[in-house]
Design a protein around this motif. Structure first.
Motif, mmCIF file in Angstrom:
data_model
loop_
_atom_site.group_PDB
_atom_site.id
_atom_site.type_symbol
_atom_site.label_atom_id
_atom_site.label_comp_id
_atom_site.label_asym_id
_atom_site.label_seq_id
_atom_site.Cartn_x
_atom_site.Cartn_y
_atom_site.Cartn_z
ATOM 1 N N ASP A 1 -11.342 -4.281 -11.245
ATOM 2 C CA ASP A 1 -12.294 -4.427 -10.134
ATOM 3 C C ASP A 1 -12.301 -5.844 -9.590
ATOM 4 O OD1 ASP A 1 -13.553 -5.801 -12.157
ATOM 5 O OD2 ASP A 1 -15.452 -4.700 -12.035
ATOM 6 N N GLY B 1 -13.033 -2.106 -5.528
ATOM 7 C CA GLY B 1 -13.769 -1.509 -4.427
ATOM 8 C C GLY B 1 -13.477 -0.041 -4.171
ATOM 9 N N VAL B 2 -12.628 0.560 -4.995
ATOM 10 C CA VAL B 2 -12.223 1.949 -4.743
ATOM 11 C C VAL B 2 -13.253 2.921 -5.325
ATOM 12 C CG1 VAL B 2 -10.545 3.666 -5.548
ATOM 13 C CG2 VAL B 2 -9.748 1.527 -4.520
ATOM 14 N N GLU B 3 -13.516 4.005 -4.569
ATOM 15 C CA GLU B 3 -14.304 5.117 -5.108
ATOM 16 C C GLU B 3 -13.424 6.347 -5.094
ATOM 17 O OE1 GLU B 3 -18.168 5.970 -3.760
ATOM 18 O OE2 GLU B 3 -18.794 3.861 -3.765
ATOM 19 N N VAL C 1 -3.794 2.617 -5.749
ATOM 20 C CA VAL C 1 -4.948 3.095 -4.976
ATOM 21 C C VAL C 1 -5.740 1.894 -4.474
ATOM 22 C CG1 VAL C 1 -6.948 4.625 -4.978
ATOM 23 C CG2 VAL C 1 -5.019 5.099 -6.511
ATOM 24 N N THR C 2 -5.716 1.717 -3.165
ATOM 25 C CA THR C 2 -6.381 0.559 -2.557
ATOM 26 C C THR C 2 -7.580 0.971 -1.714
ATOM 27 O OG1 THR C 2 -4.919 0.709 -0.640
ATOM 28 C CG2 THR C 2 -4.221 -0.755 -2.429
ATOM 29 N N ARG C 3 -7.654 2.268 -1.385
ATOM 30 C CA ARG C 3 -8.753 2.774 -0.552
ATOM 31 C C ARG C 3 -9.385 3.968 -1.244
ATOM 32 N NH1 ARG C 3 -8.204 -1.440 1.330
ATOM 33 N NH2 ARG C 3 -7.440 -2.056 3.382
ATOM 34 N N SER C 4 -10.611 4.299 -0.849
ATOM 35 C CA SER C 4 -11.330 5.360 -1.543
ATOM 36 C C SER C 4 -10.687 6.730 -1.319
ATOM 37 C CB SER C 4 -12.790 5.363 -1.115
ATOM 38 O OG SER C 4 -13.371 4.164 -1.612
ATOM 39 N N VAL C 5 -10.925 7.623 -2.267
ATOM 40 C CA VAL C 5 -10.269 8.938 -2.299
ATOM 41 C C VAL C 5 -11.352 10.012 -2.191
ATOM 42 C CG1 VAL C 5 -8.895 10.486 -3.751
ATOM 43 C CG2 VAL C 5 -8.442 8.017 -3.788
ATOM 44 N N PRO D 1 0.905 2.249 -0.552
ATOM 45 C CA PRO D 1 -0.459 2.549 -0.977
ATOM 46 C C PRO D 1 -0.704 4.061 -1.029
ATOM 47 C CG PRO D 1 -0.450 1.877 1.328
ATOM 48 C CD PRO D 1 0.954 1.704 0.837
ATOM 49 N N ARG E 1 -1.850 7.678 -0.428
ATOM 50 C CA ARG E 1 -2.310 8.448 0.735
ATOM 51 C C ARG E 1 -2.590 9.879 0.296
ATOM 52 N NH1 ARG E 1 -3.297 4.103 3.346
ATOM 53 N NH2 ARG E 1 -1.608 3.071 4.449
#
Ligand SMILES: CC(C)(COP(=O)(O)OP(=O)(O)OC[C@H]1O[C@@H](n2cnc3c(N)ncnc32)[C@H](O)[C@@H]1OP(=O)(O)O)[C@@H](O)C(=O)NCCC(=O)NCCS
Length: 241
Positions: free
Chosen positions: A154, A190-192, A205-209, A219, A221
């Motif tokens: 994190d 910062g990922v959820e 994983v750089t963005r939330s899923v 990254p 997708r």
């Protein structure tokens, strides 16, 4: 509706091995003195807990530290020559909260900084050699499957800035219930990750899923949506047929 979680009580029979029992009693007496006799932690010989005197280890039920395999028929502790798991509660007010039946594999490192909290929900397993570095807050839900060599962090450990302005270098990570993370995936700050999601092997994983999505790649997708998954232990003979 809360999903029932099957906890691996039966692995307790391995506590009858003298080295396992000795290590478990020793660690429980040191880190859970009020209830050591209930063995809230069953730990392989080489497993370690390093705990700052003001850090807390919370266990709801019983957790398992340093298991070797995820093949239930053959699950055993600490006999492969690979060193045990390490829990490192590094500073004042670091907290590790483990639900009932959490399995932490051999070679796993859980490092929690001062003031940070790592929560792992009941029935979740973390397979060998995965590493979780928690500088602020990481929560992993119930009934999750984290494969081998997974990394979750994190924080960046270095700040990135431009024109003298630096961005925050940490942000909490939240992984929902019943999430499957494939081998060698990396989950960043910062990922959820929504309930029931799947992270493909080797993904970054750089963005939330979203819940029940499958993400893959670097990254990561979304490659599928609205999936269900269930754990079929390898070698169990169970399958859809
Ligand atoms: C994510 C996963 C479950 C998807 O399986 P699936 O639904 O059968 O997916 P498919 O093979 O149909 O692939 C769908 C698309 O995603 C891509 N993809 C799948 N997994 C990928 C991965 N790990 N990395 C990059 N892309 C991936 C495929 O190339 C395909 O892309 P395309 O449509 O452009 O051809 C699987 O590929 C995976 O990574 N499993 C993890 C295995 C593991 O670590 N097990 C440990 C057990 S604890």
């Amino acid at each position: 509706m809360e999903r029932p979680v099957r906890t691996p009580r039966r692995t307790f029979r391995y506590a009858t091995r003298p080295s396992l029992l000795a290590r478990s009693v020793w660690l429980c007496a040191r880190h859970r003195p009020a209830s050591w006799w209930r063995l809230p932690l069953v730990a392989a010989w080489a497993s370690q807990i390093r705990r700052h005197r003001r850090a807390r280890l919370e266990i709801a039920g019983r957790a398992y530290l340093g298991y070797q395999a995820s093949l239930p028929a053959d699950a055993y502790f600490g006999e492969s020559g690979v060193r045990g798991a390490l829990i490192w509660l590094a500073g004042a007010d670091s907290v590790l909260s483990l639900g009932d039946g959490v399995l932490i594999g051999v070679g796993v490192q859980l490092a929690i900084a001062a003031g940070a909290r790592l929560t792992v929900g009941s029935g979740t397993f973390i397979n060998p050699n995965s590493r979780i570095f928690c500088a602020e807050g990481i929560s992993i839900g119930r009934d999750c499957a984290l494969s081998w060599d997974v990394e979750i962090l994190d924080f960046d450990a270095h700040e990135i800035g431009s024109n003298g302005e630096f961005r925050p270098q940490s942000a909490p990570v939240r992984i929902g219930d019943h999430v499957w993370v494939g081998t060698r995936a990396i989950i960043l700050k910062g990922v959820e990750i929504g309930d029931g999601a799947i992270v493909g092997a080797g993904s970054v994983v750089t963005r939330s899923v979203p819940p029940r999505a499958v993400v893959a790649g670097n990254p990561a997708r979304v490659v599928r949506e609205d999936v269900d998954w269930r754990h079929v232990p390898a070698g169990s003979g169970e399958s859809d047929g």
